[in-house]
Design a protein around this motif. Structure first.
Motif, PDB file in Angstrom:
ATOM      1  N   LEU A 140       8.015  -0.282   5.881  1.00  0.00           N
ATOM      2  CA  LEU A 140       7.517  -1.648   5.974  1.00  0.00           C
ATOM      3  C   LEU A 140       7.140  -2.065   7.393  1.00  0.00           C
ATOM      4  N   GLY A 141       7.386  -1.177   8.363  1.00  0.00           N
ATOM      5  CA  GLY A 141       7.041  -1.487   9.734  1.00  0.00           C
ATOM      6  C   GLY A 141       7.863  -2.641  10.281  1.00  0.00           C
ATOM      7  N   GLN A 142       7.199  -3.521  11.029  1.00  0.00           N
ATOM      8  CA  GLN A 142       7.889  -4.642  11.662  1.00  0.00           C
ATOM      9  C   GLN A 142       8.374  -5.676  10.654  1.00  0.00           C
TER      10      GLN A 142
ATOM     11  N   GLU B 195      -1.140 -10.259  13.769  1.00  0.00           N
ATOM     12  CA  GLU B 195      -0.669  -8.877  13.881  1.00  0.00           C
ATOM     13  C   GLU B 195      -0.428  -8.258  12.501  1.00  0.00           C
ATOM     14  N   TYR B 196       0.121  -9.061  11.615  1.00  0.00           N
ATOM     15  CA  TYR B 196       0.399  -8.564  10.265  1.00  0.00           C
ATOM     16  C   TYR B 196      -0.900  -8.164   9.566  1.00  0.00           C
ATOM     17  N   VAL B 197      -1.914  -9.042   9.624  1.00  0.00           N
ATOM     18  CA  VAL B 197      -3.194  -8.744   8.969  1.00  0.00           C
ATOM     19  C   VAL B 197      -3.827  -7.500   9.578  1.00  0.00           C
ATOM     20  N   SER B 198      -3.801  -7.448  10.904  1.00  0.00           N
ATOM     21  CA  SER B 198      -4.403  -6.303  11.579  1.00  0.00           C
ATOM     22  C   SER B 198      -3.709  -5.005  11.185  1.00  0.00           C
TER      23      SER B 198
ATOM     24  N   PHE C 181      -4.554  -3.891   7.554  1.00  0.00           N
ATOM     25  CA  PHE C 181      -5.891  -3.303   7.417  1.00  0.00           C
ATOM     26  C   PHE C 181      -5.899  -1.877   7.937  1.00  0.00           C
ATOM     27  N   LYS C 182      -5.161  -1.652   9.023  1.00  0.00           N
ATOM     28  CA  LYS C 182      -5.057  -0.288   9.561  1.00  0.00           C
ATOM     29  C   LYS C 182      -4.383   0.631   8.551  1.00  0.00           C
ATOM     30  N   GLN C 183      -3.276   0.110   7.926  1.00  0.00           N
ATOM     31  CA  GLN C 183      -2.526   0.919   6.971  1.00  0.00           C
ATOM     32  C   GLN C 183      -3.336   1.199   5.710  1.00  0.00           C
ATOM     33  N   GLU C 184      -4.031   0.189   5.207  1.00  0.00           N
ATOM     34  CA  GLU C 184      -4.724   0.320   3.929  1.00  0.00           C
ATOM     35  C   GLU C 184      -6.088   1.026   4.042  1.00  0.00           C
ATOM     36  N   PHE C 185      -6.822   0.710   5.134  1.00  0.00           N
ATOM     37  CA  PHE C 185      -8.204   1.182   5.218  1.00  0.00           C
ATOM     38  C   PHE C 185      -8.475   2.095   6.405  1.00  0.00           C
ATOM     39  N   GLY C 186      -7.508   2.230   7.287  1.00  0.00           N
ATOM     40  CA  GLY C 186      -7.684   3.113   8.435  1.00  0.00           C
ATOM     41  C   GLY C 186      -8.546   2.539   9.537  1.00  0.00           C
TER      42      GLY C 186
END
Length: 539
Positions: free
Chosen positions: A381-383, A469-472, A475-480
């Motif tokens: 879950l990260g942060q 930060e959460y949204v960013s 997006f990195k996790q889901e779409f790279g």
């Protein structure tokens, strides 16, 4: 208050009943006896405070009754009634503690005055007796506590150990000749609910009873003393200053006594013999270490030394959590209850096969498992792991996990606990993932509806009440890719569809997908597709 009338004539007894104002003297119960011998039987059962008695009776002389009362019931007050004005009778009554001597015929004023005097004296002495009793109770309560604190200070306060030792010598608790000693540590099984219930769930009373049983074997032979150790709530310390080598035998005898009275046995850790009092802190640490390393798979071994451990048993390396960590991780991530149960079972089976399980090992395992849980939450879950981690910790406090200091190892209890930890962790991860997947889906839908407008990362974060930060990160996790690249790609893909309509100009298409500057749109389009919008349309 109670009174007894003793006379061999019923009419005299009746007269006394009528003449005395019992209510005024707070006398509520009255009995009668027809002789001295009968009076003794009544006194034994009725226990009066005052006796009004005739001196001359046909069966059992009043002198005999007074002598018996003086020996067996000295707090009792009696008033002598007689028809003989004989000084010897008066002197005998006074000698045996009589309050007054009344001649027949009885005058109401005289007998009521005598009763009032007797009642007053009995009440005064009763108050004194109660005060003395309370003092004794307080003293008896103080002495054990005082002694326990001094004895405990020999272990946990080396700076005052010498002065405490002098006081213990002065009190006669430890002989002055005792220059060496051996410490034995008994840890009570606090999870034994059935035993505690037998003492009304009063742990202090349980302590008191166990210490008394230990001291029954120690004190008569002057071998040592057992006391409640104030440094730990569920520990009893036995200090031996005589016949140290008989420590295992002593524990066996104590256990026989405990089993006879309570159907229980205790475990004891042994310290090495050393100088008193300076060696006691080290002895305590040694005995505590022995208790923490004792093999819980051998519950019938009741005496433990610091040498006890897996090495002495000829076993291999102690099983570590790393041996099962990957299986646990896979089971949790699968969310499958069958895999989780299997992982918990494999762990317990491996522990039992190892032949050695200690309290120290279980404590380490428990700590490793909780650390593993937090690490997996952070990995997954990260942060955002903080909130579910706190929730799981709160669940821990509401659940009864197996105790690491039990007298025996319960495979089923530990297996159930491990399965519960994994099940809750898998459920929490699954719920968080589902919630996040729903949120990402809602964000994508929002972008689909608003991509034509000026749309920033902050706009998305504010609309969904999350951080930039959460949204960013999502997006990195889901779409790279980051949010701005996703939005750009989304707009270009929409532009490519619109270019299929020959009636739409490039400038119109650029504005329709959120680009106000057609040159910038062409530049972005070419960077993504490797050609300009016009080249793409003409291919």
């Amino acid at each position: 208050m109670r009174a007894l009338i003793v006379d061999d004539e019923a009419r005299v007894r009746k007269a006394v009943r009528l003449l005395v104002d019992w209510q005024e003297h707070d006398i509520e119960e009255i009995e009668e006896a027809g002789s001295g011998r009968e009076a003794i039987k009544v006194i034994k059962n009725f226990k009066p405070a005052i006796v009004i008695m005739d001196m001359m009776m046909s069966s059992g002389h009043g002198m005999e009754l007074m002598a018996w009362v003086s020996e067996h019931a000295p707090s009792l007050k009696f008033i002598v009634i007689s028809g003989h004005n004989d000084f010897e009778f008066v002197r005998s009554a006074v000698r045996h503690g009589g309050i007054d001597y009344i001649l027949k015929p009885i005058e109401p004023e005289a007998i009521n005055a005598a009763v009032a005097k007797a009642v007053g004296q009995w009440q005064s002495e009763e108050r004194e007796r109660r005060e003395q009793q309370q003092k004794s109770i307080r003293l008896n309560e103080f002495r054990p506590v005082y002694g326990e604190k001094l004895l405990s200070s020999l272990i946990d306060d080396p700076g005052s150990a010498e002065s405490a030792m002098r006081r213990l010598h002065a009190e006669g608790v430890i002989p002055e000749t005792a220059d060496q000693g051996r410490l034995l540590l008994v840890q009570i099984d606090s999870g034994d609910a059935a035993l505690l219930q037998r003492f009304g769930n009063d742990s202090e009373l349980l302590h008191f009873s166990l210490i008394n049983i230990c001291n029954e074997f120690l004190l008569p032979e002057g071998m040592g003393v057992a006391f409640k150790y104030w440094g730990a709530p569920m520990e009893i310390v036995i200090l031996m200053w005589k016949q140290y080598d008989r420590a295992p035998e002593l524990i066996a005898r104590v256990n026989d006594g405990l089993f006879h009275t309570l159907q229980r046995r205790v475990h004891a850790g042994l310290g090495s013999v050393g100088q008193l009092p300076q060696s006691l802190p080290a002895q305590y640490a040694e005995a505590d270490h022995a208790m923490r390393r004792r093999n819980l798979l051998q519950p019938d071994q009741y005496v433990h030394s610091a040498k006890s451990g897996p090495q002495d048993m000829g076993k291999g390396p102690v099983l570590s959590f790393s041996n099962v960590q990957e299986e646990w991780k896979t089971a949790i991530q699968s969310g499958d209850q069958g895999q989780i149960a299997s992982a918990a079972r494999h762990w317990i089976d491996a522990l039992c096969r190892s032949g050695y399980v200690s309290s120290e090992m279980l404590q380490s395992w428990k700590s490793d498992i909780l650390s593993f849980r937090l690490a997996l939450l952070r990995e997954t879950l990260g942060q955002d792991a903080g909130s579910p981690a706190s929730e799981l910790e709160q669940d821990d406090s509401g659940q009864t996990s197996p105790r690491t200091n039990s007298y025996a190892f319960s495979p089923s209890a530990w297996r159930e606990w491990a399965e519960l930890v994994m099940t809750r962790l898998a459920g929490e991860i699954s719920r968080r993932r589902s919630r996040e997947n729903r949120l990402i889906g809602e964000i994508i839908t929002y972008i689909d509806h608003h991509y034509r407008s000026e749309l920033s990362l902050q706009d998305i974060a504010s609309h969904f009440y999350v951080s930039r930060e959460y949204v960013s990160r999502k997006f990195k996790q889901e779409f790279g890719i980051n949010f701005s690249d996703y939005l750009t790609n989304y707009r270009i893909d929409k532009a490519k569809v619109l270019m299929l309509n020959p009636d739409l100009k490039v400038q119109q298409i650029a504005e329709m997908v959120g680009f106000n500057d057609v040159k910038y749109f062409s530049k972005v389009f070419k960077k993504q597709e490797g050609m300009t919008p016009r080249e793409y349309r003409n291919k």
